[in-house]
Design a protein around this motif. Structure first.
Motif, PDB file in Angstrom:
ATOM      1  N   PHE A  39       0.821  -1.202   0.000  1.00  0.00           N
ATOM      2  CA  PHE A  39       0.000   0.000   0.000  1.00  0.00           C
ATOM      3  C   PHE A  39       0.852   1.246   0.000  1.00  0.00           C
ATOM      4  CE2 PHE A  39      -1.989   3.412   2.443  1.00  0.00           C
ATOM      5  CZ  PHE A  39      -3.126   3.647   1.663  1.00  0.00           C
ATOM      6  N   LEU A  40       1.864   1.278   0.880  1.00  0.00           N
ATOM      7  CA  LEU A  40       2.709   2.458   0.960  1.00  0.00           C
ATOM      8  C   LEU A  40       3.558   2.661  -0.299  1.00  0.00           C
ATOM      9  CD1 LEU A  40       3.794   2.165   4.686  1.00  0.00           C
ATOM     10  CD2 LEU A  40       2.204   3.817   3.695  1.00  0.00           C
ATOM     11  N   ALA A  41       3.995   1.559  -0.901  1.00  0.00           N
ATOM     12  CA  ALA A  41       4.755   1.669  -2.143  1.00  0.00           C
ATOM     13  C   ALA A  41       3.883   2.239  -3.255  1.00  0.00           C
ATOM     14  CB  ALA A  41       5.312   0.309  -2.539  1.00  0.00           C
ATOM     15  N   LYS A  42       2.630   1.779  -3.309  1.00  0.00           N
ATOM     16  CA  LYS A  42       1.697   2.263  -4.325  1.00  0.00           C
ATOM     17  C   LYS A  42       1.365   3.736  -4.087  1.00  0.00           C
ATOM     18  CE  LYS A  42      -2.436   0.520  -6.569  1.00  0.00           C
ATOM     19  NZ  LYS A  42      -3.608  -0.358  -6.415  1.00  0.00           N
ATOM     20  N   ALA A  43       1.188   4.111  -2.825  1.00  0.00           N
ATOM     21  CA  ALA A  43       0.833   5.484  -2.482  1.00  0.00           C
ATOM     22  C   ALA A  43       1.982   6.459  -2.764  1.00  0.00           C
ATOM     23  CB  ALA A  43       0.423   5.570  -1.021  1.00  0.00           C
ATOM     24  N   SER A  44       3.203   5.960  -2.676  1.00  0.00           N
ATOM     25  CA  SER A  44       4.350   6.849  -2.900  1.00  0.00           C
ATOM     26  C   SER A  44       4.743   6.893  -4.375  1.00  0.00           C
ATOM     27  CB  SER A  44       5.539   6.404  -2.054  1.00  0.00           C
ATOM     28  OG  SER A  44       6.043   5.162  -2.509  1.00  0.00           O
ATOM     29  N   GLY A  45       4.085   6.105  -5.209  1.00  0.00           N
ATOM     30  CA  GLY A  45       4.331   6.158  -6.648  1.00  0.00           C
ATOM     31  C   GLY A  45       5.435   5.227  -7.119  1.00  0.00           C
ATOM     32  N   ARG A  46       5.803   4.264  -6.343  1.00  0.00           N
ATOM     33  CA  ARG A  46       6.852   3.319  -6.760  1.00  0.00           C
ATOM     34  C   ARG A  46       6.298   2.188  -7.543  1.00  0.00           C
ATOM     35  NH1 ARG A  46      11.467   2.516  -2.286  1.00  0.00           N
ATOM     36  NH2 ARG A  46      12.086   4.666  -2.187  1.00  0.00           N
TER      37      ARG A  46
END
Length: 46
Positions: A39-46
């Motif tokens: 989730f955090l990777a997706k939210a940060s644009g990675r």
């Protein structure tokens, strides 16, 4: 002295059940952390 042989034969059922419960708990935690990481990777644009 009566139960000493059981220590070297893999332990008793109580300790096996406790370790199985701990393994299940750890697998659940790993799954939660993977979801959070994704989730955090997706939210940060990675």
């Amino acid at each position: 002295m009566d139960g000493m042989a059981g220590l070297f034969e893999g332990g008793d059922q109580g300790s096996k059940a406790a370790s199985e419960a701990e393994i299940t708990k750890l697998h659940a935690k790993i799954g939660q952390l993977v979801v959070e990481r994704n989730f955090l990777a997706k939210a940060s644009g990675r």
